[in-house]
Design a protein around this motif. Structure first.
Motif, PDB file in Angstrom:
ATOM      1  N   TYR A  17     -51.168 -31.257  42.081  1.00 48.65           N
ATOM      2  CA  TYR A  17     -50.089 -30.259  42.026  1.00 48.65           C
ATOM      3  C   TYR A  17     -49.742 -30.640  43.564  1.00 48.65           C
ATOM      4  O   TYR A  17     -50.079 -29.129  44.649  1.00 48.65           O
ATOM      5  CB  TYR A  17     -50.262 -28.879  41.222  1.00 48.65           C
ATOM      6  N   TYR A  28     -40.668 -30.457  46.818  1.00 51.92           N
ATOM      7  CA  TYR A  28     -40.758 -30.877  45.652  1.00 51.92           C
ATOM      8  C   TYR A  28     -40.342 -32.983  46.098  1.00 51.92           C
ATOM      9  O   TYR A  28     -40.195 -33.383  44.757  1.00 51.92           O
ATOM     10  CB  TYR A  28     -40.573 -30.698  44.720  1.00 51.92           C
ATOM     11  N   VAL A  51     -41.907 -30.557  38.257  1.00 49.86           N
ATOM     12  CA  VAL A  51     -41.851 -29.635  38.506  1.00 49.86           C
ATOM     13  C   VAL A  51     -40.166 -29.434  37.861  1.00 49.86           C
ATOM     14  O   VAL A  51     -39.138 -30.200  38.094  1.00 49.86           O
ATOM     15  CB  VAL A  51     -42.205 -28.987  39.151  1.00 49.86           C
ATOM     16  N   ASP A  76     -37.153 -26.171  36.952  1.00 45.42           N
ATOM     17  CA  ASP A  76     -36.155 -24.482  36.488  1.00 45.42           C
ATOM     18  C   ASP A  76     -36.362 -23.292  35.881  1.00 45.42           C
ATOM     19  O   ASP A  76     -36.880 -25.066  34.108  1.00 45.42           O
ATOM     20  CB  ASP A  76     -35.002 -23.919  37.587  1.00 45.42           C
ATOM     21  N   LEU A 132     -50.830 -21.302  39.243  1.00 41.68           N
ATOM     22  CA  LEU A 132     -49.820 -22.650  38.122  1.00 41.68           C
ATOM     23  C   LEU A 132     -50.165 -22.491  36.678  1.00 41.68           C
ATOM     24  O   LEU A 132     -48.873 -22.376  35.574  1.00 41.68           O
ATOM     25  CB  LEU A 132     -50.381 -23.811  38.438  1.00 41.68           C
ATOM     26  N   SER A 158     -47.553 -19.556  35.700  1.00 37.39           N
ATOM     27  CA  SER A 158     -46.327 -19.259  36.498  1.00 37.39           C
ATOM     28  C   SER A 158     -45.942 -20.771  35.894  1.00 37.39           C
ATOM     29  O   SER A 158     -44.332 -20.513  36.380  1.00 37.39           O
ATOM     30  CB  SER A 158     -46.176 -19.092  37.933  1.00 37.39           C
ATOM     31  N   HIS A 159     -45.886 -20.759  35.175  1.00 38.99           N
ATOM     32  CA  HIS A 159     -45.662 -22.767  34.476  1.00 38.99           C
ATOM     33  C   HIS A 159     -46.011 -22.711  32.938  1.00 38.99           C
ATOM     34  O   HIS A 159     -46.565 -22.695  31.875  1.00 38.99           O
ATOM     35  CB  HIS A 159     -45.681 -23.913  35.230  1.00 38.99           C
ATOM     36  N   SER A 177     -41.591 -23.622  35.804  1.00 38.76           N
ATOM     37  CA  SER A 177     -41.734 -23.013  37.896  1.00 38.76           C
ATOM     38  C   SER A 177     -40.878 -21.654  36.616  1.00 38.76           C
ATOM     39  O   SER A 177     -39.546 -21.856  36.857  1.00 38.76           O
ATOM     40  CB  SER A 177     -41.708 -23.318  38.741  1.00 38.76           C
ATOM     41  N   GLU A 178     -41.711 -20.278  36.807  1.00 40.04           N
ATOM     42  CA  GLU A 178     -41.553 -19.306  36.802  1.00 40.04           C
ATOM     43  C   GLU A 178     -41.520 -18.696  38.413  1.00 40.04           C
ATOM     44  O   GLU A 178     -40.146 -17.648  38.463  1.00 40.04           O
ATOM     45  CB  GLU A 178     -41.956 -18.544  35.815  1.00 40.04           C
ATOM     46  N   ALA A 179     -41.862 -19.408  39.434  1.00 42.74           N
ATOM     47  CA  ALA A 179     -41.384 -19.082  40.637  1.00 42.74           C
ATOM     48  C   ALA A 179     -41.564 -17.588  41.049  1.00 42.74           C
ATOM     49  O   ALA A 179     -40.434 -17.297  41.260  1.00 42.74           O
ATOM     50  CB  ALA A 179     -39.894 -19.345  41.673  1.00 42.74           C
TER      51      ALA A 179
END
Length: 365
Positions: free
Chosen positions: A65, A122, A140, A142, A179, A182-183, A196-198
């Protein structure tokens, strides 16, 4: 190919961001104290503090990543924003599951820091996930399935866990990207898609203990104090300057300097003889009480992976004669290979020869 480099995967595996000063007591967070500290003016640094920011990652299914971290800021309770990332740099977050790495040593004004942000680019990212036991490229997105190009993650500290920075002291903040949590990864399409939940987890007093890695070119050695100072250059950055940091060694610290093995004071003397500008990598621990970093292993000069020759870091899964298969390999091109960057490969075959040196961490004597 130096086999010692391949076996030292533990030294090349995880990340910490540090913004540092040292020693002392005293403190205040009033506007007068903040005004007295100017990070750009070395004559005021006695009025400044240090923030140790640790960047790490929990274990997960990502094999690679790699993204660019373009900025990292902290904000005080008064609304003052402080940049604690002197330059942008490229990070592979999967390298930092088992280790934390010093990435900056930045002087900051004394204050209570309540939040911050980290910006990611990215546009040239390299993301690989595990799918059916094999590596698969991924993009990746959103949560609306729109591919990310640039994004900013907010760092929020709870009222119980705010970062209080006092003058002439170092303070620690760990950022965990986690990671896996959050993903959400969909491995069916090609490339796979990772939504990704950022979010990012920030801790002033992290409960887990990880080895810390510190790297950068040598600035100076103090044989009497058993210390050396580096210009912090995190990850695989070869040109930036992220501040100064002092490394302590003991009589049991193992050194490998330009392929030669030493212990304790002899190793520090060899490092001193190598001279300023010599690349170094150290693995050790940071004490909670005084933020003192003590190395148990130091590599320097040609012993640093990627300095004079290409290096491969990963797990050896098979040997056939003089050929080793390295899985989950990070390929680090030598310093002079300016046309190539650090990158990931699922499997890499490495040939060893009669002059290949083999070391095992903790067993150099």
């Amino acid at each position: 190919m130096n086999f010692a480099i391949i076996r030292r995967a533990t030294l090349l595996l995880s990340t910490l961001i540090l913004a540092a000063c040292s020693g002392g007591t005293s403190s205040t967070n009033d506007p007068g104290a903040i005004a007295a500290c100017d990070p750009a003016d070395s004559s005021t640094h006695d009025e400044c503090g240090t923030v140790l920011i640790g960047l790490t990652d929990a274990d997960g299914d990502f094999l690679n990543y790699t993204v660019s971290v373009t900025s990292l800021t902290l904000e005080t309770a008064n609304g003052r924003v402080v940049d604690v990332m002197p330059a942008s740099t490229t990070v592979n977050f999967t390298d930092y599951v088992d280790v934390t790495e010093l990435v900056a040593a930045v002087i900051v004004p004394p204050a209570t820091y309540v939040k911050g942000s980290i910006s990611l680019d990215y546009s040239d990212a390299e993301v690989v996930v595990e799918a059916g036991g094999a590596a698969k490229d991924a993009v990746v997105t959103d949560l609306d399935d729109v591919e990310l190009t640039q994004t900013s993650l907010e760092i929020v500290l709870s009222n119980r866990d705010q970062l209080l920075v006092t003058k002439r002291r170092a303070h620690f903040l760990q950022l965990d990207f986690d990671l896996a949590a959050s993903h959400t990864v969909d491995i069916v399409p090609t490339p796979a898609r990772a939504a990704s939940e950022a979010f990012i987890v920030a801790e002033v007093h992290p409960v887990d203990e990880k080895d810390i890695r510190v790297r950068g070119p040598l600035v100076a050695v103090s044989l009497d104090d058993m210390t050396y100072t580096i210009a912090v250059r995190p990850f695989h950055d070869r040109v930036s300057d992220f501040g100064r940091f002092q490394v302590h060694v003991t009589n049991d610290t193992e050194f490998e300097v330009n392929g030669e093995v030493f212990v304790g004071a002899d190793g520090l003397a060899a490092l001193d003889a190598a001279g300023p500008g010599t690349p170094t990598v150290a693995k050790g621990t940071l004490t909670t009480a005084d933020r003192k970093f003590t190395a148990d292993l130091v590599l320097a000069g040609s012993s640093v992976p990627g300095h004079e020759g290409d290096a491969v870091v990963g797990n050896i899964i098979k040997r056939e004669g003089n050929f080793l298969t390295i899985r989950g390999a990070t390929i680090i091109p030598r310093d002079t290979a300016t046309d190539r960057r650090v990158h990931f490969h699922d499997d890499v075959v490495v040939q060893i020869g009669p002059d290949t040196k083999v070391f095992r961490d903790g067993h150099r004597r």
